[in-house]
Design a protein around this motif. Structure first.
Motif, mmCIF file in Angstrom:
data_model
loop_
_atom_site.group_PDB
_atom_site.id
_atom_site.type_symbol
_atom_site.label_atom_id
_atom_site.label_comp_id
_atom_site.label_asym_id
_atom_site.label_seq_id
_atom_site.Cartn_x
_atom_site.Cartn_y
_atom_site.Cartn_z
ATOM 1 N N UNK A 138 16.014 -28.851 13.015
ATOM 2 C CA UNK A 138 16.501 -28.538 14.357
ATOM 3 C C UNK A 138 17.351 -27.279 14.308
ATOM 4 N N UNK A 139 16.966 -26.296 15.110
ATOM 5 C CA UNK A 139 17.697 -25.033 15.215
ATOM 6 C C UNK A 139 18.272 -24.896 16.614
ATOM 7 N N UNK A 140 19.452 -24.282 16.677
ATOM 8 C CA UNK A 140 19.985 -23.875 17.974
ATOM 9 C C UNK A 140 19.322 -22.553 18.326
ATOM 10 N N UNK A 141 18.577 -22.533 19.416
ATOM 11 C CA UNK A 141 17.830 -21.326 19.787
ATOM 12 C C UNK A 141 18.805 -20.233 20.222
ATOM 13 N N UNK A 142 18.690 -19.042 19.629
ATOM 14 C CA UNK A 142 19.572 -17.940 20.036
ATOM 15 C C UNK A 142 19.280 -17.499 21.461
ATOM 16 N N UNK A 143 20.189 -16.727 22.006
ATOM 17 C CA UNK A 143 20.035 -16.281 23.397
ATOM 18 C C UNK A 143 18.808 -15.406 23.573
ATOM 19 N N UNK A 144 18.405 -14.688 22.509
ATOM 20 C CA UNK A 144 17.201 -13.854 22.556
ATOM 21 C C UNK A 144 16.266 -14.295 21.438
ATOM 22 N N UNK A 145 15.494 -15.376 21.643
ATOM 23 C CA UNK A 145 14.625 -15.883 20.578
ATOM 24 C C UNK A 145 13.504 -14.910 20.248
ATOM 25 N N UNK A 146 12.950 -15.056 19.037
ATOM 26 C CA UNK A 146 11.866 -14.189 18.609
ATOM 27 C C UNK A 146 10.601 -14.492 19.416
ATOM 28 N N UNK A 147 9.622 -13.587 19.298
ATOM 29 C CA UNK A 147 8.359 -13.755 20.015
ATOM 30 C C UNK A 147 7.672 -15.051 19.593
ATOM 31 N N UNK A 148 7.708 -15.360 18.290
ATOM 32 C CA UNK A 148 7.035 -16.557 17.791
ATOM 33 C C UNK A 148 7.686 -17.827 18.321
ATOM 34 N N UNK A 149 9.010 -17.866 18.336
ATOM 35 C CA UNK A 149 9.720 -19.047 18.841
ATOM 36 C C UNK A 149 9.410 -19.246 20.323
ATOM 37 N N UNK A 150 9.392 -18.154 21.068
ATOM 38 C CA UNK A 150 9.094 -18.254 22.500
ATOM 39 C C UNK A 150 7.670 -18.754 22.718
ATOM 40 N N UNK A 166 16.852 -28.589 26.301
ATOM 41 C CA UNK A 166 17.810 -27.700 26.964
ATOM 42 C C UNK A 166 18.513 -28.496 28.056
ATOM 43 N N UNK A 167 19.721 -28.974 27.738
ATOM 44 C CA UNK A 167 20.461 -29.812 28.689
ATOM 45 C C UNK A 167 21.549 -29.045 29.431
ATOM 46 N N UNK A 168 21.516 -27.723 29.311
ATOM 47 C CA UNK A 168 22.536 -26.918 29.966
ATOM 48 C C UNK A 168 23.724 -26.614 29.074
ATOM 49 N N UNK A 169 23.945 -27.461 28.079
ATOM 50 C CA UNK A 169 25.037 -27.250 27.142
ATOM 51 C C UNK A 169 24.531 -26.722 25.803
ATOM 52 N N UNK A 170 23.340 -27.149 25.421
ATOM 53 C CA UNK A 170 22.753 -26.687 24.165
ATOM 54 C C UNK A 170 21.253 -26.497 24.349
#
Length: 226
Positions: free
Chosen positions: A84-96, A146-150
């Protein structure tokens, strides 16, 4: 954080010049992502692991490894391993892309390593690195939360079975048990015995011989050379 690991233990290791990290190579369809939990780029050279050697790993930009599931193995195989990773604010193309399209990750390879860096007591001397592959397999499922907090990204590496159940004793002739209308396997025995034509299935040995001799090209129907 793995079972038995806490902040006090990590602080003690750091005080002794020992740093631990997790490294991952995720072969997505659009790109291969090589990331690790360190704070700078790392290129591995001289490793005996051919999959690891020569790879360059980038730090998780504003991303954090929140949890790594149990890497459990037994005589019967292994269970799926979840990361489990916390997705960064600007995820990579592959993650998206993996968040939307299953073919971006399914059946594609993922490998995890545990890394340990031991700082040299001699000022300016390079650190000693040790790498251990902990899991390699095909990516199977992805869950996005994505629950708004994480905002988290959970990836599962499939398990495998090492034991095979007992044979069922079924054969091709059992096909009608599964599909009564399927007669495709009715003549498999005669085909295996060298009689591909269903019309010959009921002939005995002498009948087959006479039939074969009559069909030979150099002779006529009465055995006269043509």
């Amino acid at each position: 954080m793995r079972f038995g690991t806490d902040t006090a233990l990590l602080a003690a290791l750091e005080a002794a010049g020992i740093t631990t990290a997790i490294m991952a190579s995720l072969e997505f369809k659009s790109e291969t992502v090589n990331v690790w939990t360190g704070s700078h780029s790392l290129e591995v050279q001289g490793s005996t692991d051919s999959v690891l050697n020569g790879k360059k790993f980038e730090p998780l930009v504003h991303g954090v490894v929140l949890n790594i599931g149990d890497n459990s193995f037994s005589m019967s195989g292994s269970d799926p391993l979840e990361i489990t990773l916390a997705i960064p604010s600007a995820p990579s193309q592959a993650i998206s892309a993996a968040s939307v399209y299953a073919d971006e990750y399914q059946s594609r390879n993922a490998t995890l390593w545990r890394a340990i860096m031991i700082a040299s007591p001699v000022l300016g001397a390079p650190a000693t690195w040790a790498f251990r592959r902990v899991r390699s397999g095909a990516m199977d499922t992805v869950k996005i939360s994505n629950d708004g907090l994480s905002h988290t990204f959970t990836l599962a590496i499939e398990g495998h079975a090492s034991l095979i159940s007992a044979a069922t004793g079924s054969s091709y002739l059992d096909q009608r048990r599964f599909d009564p209308a399927d007669a495709s396997q009715d003549y498999t025995v005669s085909c295996a015995n060298g009689d591909p034509a269903p019309t010959k299935a009921n002939m005995n040995g002498w009948q087959r011989l006479a039939n074969d001799m009559a069909n030979q090209q150099p002779y006529g129907p009465y055995g006269v050379m043509m």
